[in-house]
Design a protein around this motif. Structure first.
Motif, PDB file in Angstrom:
ATOM      1  N   UNK A 176       0.834  -1.196   0.000  1.00  0.00           N
ATOM      2  CA  UNK A 176       0.000   0.000   0.000  1.00  0.00           C
ATOM      3  C   UNK A 176       0.872   1.250   0.000  1.00  0.00           C
ATOM      4  N   UNK A 177       1.898   1.243  -0.817  1.00  0.00           N
ATOM      5  CA  UNK A 177       2.863   2.341  -0.845  1.00  0.00           C
ATOM      6  C   UNK A 177       2.233   3.649  -1.302  1.00  0.00           C
ATOM      7  N   UNK A 178       2.734   4.746  -0.753  1.00  0.00           N
ATOM      8  CA  UNK A 178       2.309   6.066  -1.211  1.00  0.00           C
ATOM      9  C   UNK A 178       2.967   6.416  -2.538  1.00  0.00           C
ATOM     10  N   UNK A 179       4.188   5.897  -2.747  1.00  0.00           N
ATOM     11  CA  UNK A 179       4.964   6.220  -3.949  1.00  0.00           C
ATOM     12  C   UNK A 179       5.167   4.961  -4.784  1.00  0.00           C
ATOM     13  N   UNK A 180       4.854   5.050  -6.062  1.00  0.00           N
ATOM     14  CA  UNK A 180       4.914   3.919  -6.992  1.00  0.00           C
ATOM     15  C   UNK A 180       5.931   4.265  -8.071  1.00  0.00           C
TER      16      UNK A 180
ATOM     17  N   UNK B 187      19.112   8.366  -2.131  1.00  0.00           N
ATOM     18  CA  UNK B 187      18.346   9.581  -2.408  1.00  0.00           C
ATOM     19  C   UNK B 187      17.171   9.715  -1.453  1.00  0.00           C
ATOM     20  N   UNK B 188      16.482   8.604  -1.162  1.00  0.00           N
ATOM     21  CA  UNK B 188      15.366   8.655  -0.217  1.00  0.00           C
ATOM     22  C   UNK B 188      15.839   9.198   1.130  1.00  0.00           C
ATOM     23  N   UNK B 189      17.025   8.757   1.553  1.00  0.00           N
ATOM     24  CA  UNK B 189      17.562   9.212   2.831  1.00  0.00           C
ATOM     25  C   UNK B 189      17.826  10.708   2.798  1.00  0.00           C
ATOM     26  N   UNK B 190      18.406  11.195   1.695  1.00  0.00           N
ATOM     27  CA  UNK B 190      18.686  12.628   1.586  1.00  0.00           C
ATOM     28  C   UNK B 190      17.405  13.443   1.543  1.00  0.00           C
ATOM     29  N   UNK B 191      16.380  12.911   0.911  1.00  0.00           N
ATOM     30  CA  UNK B 191      15.126  13.649   0.740  1.00  0.00           C
ATOM     31  C   UNK B 191      14.161  13.457   1.900  1.00  0.00           C
ATOM     32  N   UNK B 192      14.520  12.618   2.857  1.00  0.00           N
ATOM     33  CA  UNK B 192      13.648  12.401   4.000  1.00  0.00           C
ATOM     34  C   UNK B 192      12.429  11.557   3.685  1.00  0.00           C
ATOM     35  N   UNK B 193      12.564  10.677   2.707  1.00  0.00           N
ATOM     36  CA  UNK B 193      11.454   9.812   2.291  1.00  0.00           C
ATOM     37  C   UNK B 193      11.609   8.440   2.939  1.00  0.00           C
ATOM     38  N   UNK B 194      10.565   7.963   3.547  1.00  0.00           N
ATOM     39  CA  UNK B 194      10.583   6.637   4.152  1.00  0.00           C
ATOM     40  C   UNK B 194      10.581   5.586   3.044  1.00  0.00           C
ATOM     41  N   UNK B 195      11.632   4.780   2.919  1.00  0.00           N
ATOM     42  CA  UNK B 195      11.675   3.770   1.851  1.00  0.00           C
ATOM     43  C   UNK B 195      10.576   2.725   1.982  1.00  0.00           C
ATOM     44  N   UNK B 196       9.985   2.591   3.187  1.00  0.00           N
ATOM     45  CA  UNK B 196       8.901   1.643   3.377  1.00  0.00           C
ATOM     46  C   UNK B 196       7.595   2.143   2.764  1.00  0.00           C
ATOM     47  N   UNK B 197       7.606   3.381   2.289  1.00  0.00           N
ATOM     48  CA  UNK B 197       6.404   3.922   1.649  1.00  0.00           C
ATOM     49  C   UNK B 197       6.488   3.840   0.130  1.00  0.00           C
ATOM     50  N   UNK B 198       7.404   2.999  -0.375  1.00  0.00           N
ATOM     51  CA  UNK B 198       7.680   2.940  -1.817  1.00  0.00           C
ATOM     52  C   UNK B 198       7.448   1.526  -2.362  1.00  0.00           C
TER      53      UNK B 198
ATOM     54  N   UNK C 209      10.132  17.298  -2.277  1.00  0.00           N
ATOM     55  CA  UNK C 209       9.283  18.448  -1.968  1.00  0.00           C
ATOM     56  C   UNK C 209       7.824  18.011  -1.849  1.00  0.00           C
ATOM     57  N   UNK C 210       7.397  17.126  -2.744  1.00  0.00           N
ATOM     58  CA  UNK C 210       6.023  16.618  -2.678  1.00  0.00           C
ATOM     59  C   UNK C 210       5.807  15.839  -1.395  1.00  0.00           C
ATOM     60  N   UNK C 211       6.764  15.006  -1.033  1.00  0.00           N
ATOM     61  CA  UNK C 211       6.642  14.166   0.163  1.00  0.00           C
ATOM     62  C   UNK C 211       6.631  15.007   1.435  1.00  0.00           C
ATOM     63  N   UNK C 212       7.416  16.085   1.437  1.00  0.00           N
ATOM     64  CA  UNK C 212       7.468  16.973   2.606  1.00  0.00           C
ATOM     65  C   UNK C 212       6.116  17.613   2.869  1.00  0.00           C
TER      66      UNK C 212
END
Length: 217
Positions: free
Chosen positions: A64-68, A96-107, A209-212
């Motif tokens: 059920x990821x937010x990002x596909x 990149x996910x780490x730099x952008x603050x994106x949870x990799x579990x949401x992908x 930016x979108x994820x933030x």
């Protein structure tokens, strides 16, 4: 108001306990897992593409990821492991996910050409269209399309209520009323060319930016 002597039933009969939000979410997650497992079985048993004894390349990530993430075809490392975004591209994206603050579990990540064929033209359109089933199951809020070939395939999927996504790198567009889209260059081609690599990450930063700004629910 009830007439005298009329029987009234309780508004919440004993034994009917409303499901909590967590229970509802768990049921949806279980359903998504079942549906992805069914898609996997269908892909593994498919004989539409001339892949011989080689196994197909499957999507991976949260059901059920937010990002596909979707790209057109797998590279050698993905074919060897049978998993999309395994290898250099996956490692680069994790950093990149780490730099952008994106949870990799949401992908969740996948490919259109799931069978390791010598020529991608040999892949069956019906096989590439299985991405539509993955989209319907995962129900992401953002689709990141990597490369022009992937963009052409996505626009040809006939996603319900979808608008055509244009090749405008780094610009968040509307795919459907409930799902955004971001077009970026092909990541596999970008990794071996410094100029193309800069172009890819410049476009991909828009995802951060979108994820933030993404609501925490």
């Amino acid at each position: 108001m009830h007439a005298r002597g009329q029987r009234t039933d309780p508004s919440n009969p004993v034994g009917r306990v409303p499901a909590t939000d967590d229970e509802i979410k768990e049921k949806y997650l279980e359903r998504a897992i079942r549906e992805l497992n069914q898609i996997t079985r269908e892909i593994q048993g498919c004989e539409l593409c001339p892949r011989g004894n080689l196994m197909p390349v499957l999507g991976s990530g949260h059901p059920q990821a937010d990002i596909f993430l979707v790209k057109f075809a797998p590279v050698a490392s993905e074919i060897e492991e049978g998993v999309a975004f395994y290898g250099r591209a996956g490692s680069a994206l994790m950093k990149s996910f780490k730099r952008l603050g994106i949870d990799p579990l949401s992908v969740y990540g996948t490919v259109f050409v799931k069978c390791p064929v010598a020529d991608t033209d040999d892949s069956a359109p019906e096989c590439r269209a299985r991405v539509l089933s993955e989209l319907a199951t995962v129900q992401p809020r953002m689709v990141v399309i990597m490369g022009e070939e992937a963009l052409e395939e996505l626009n040809g999927l006939a996603v319900p209520l979808a608008s055509a996504v244009e090749a405008r790198p780094g610009e968040v567009q509307k795919l459907t009323p409930s799902c955004d889209a971001l077009y970026v260059p092909d990541i596999d081609r970008s990794l071996d060319d410094e100029r193309e690599k800069r172009q890819f990450w410049k476009a991909f930063r828009a995802l951060g930016e979108w994820y933030e700004d993404f609501p925490p629910y």
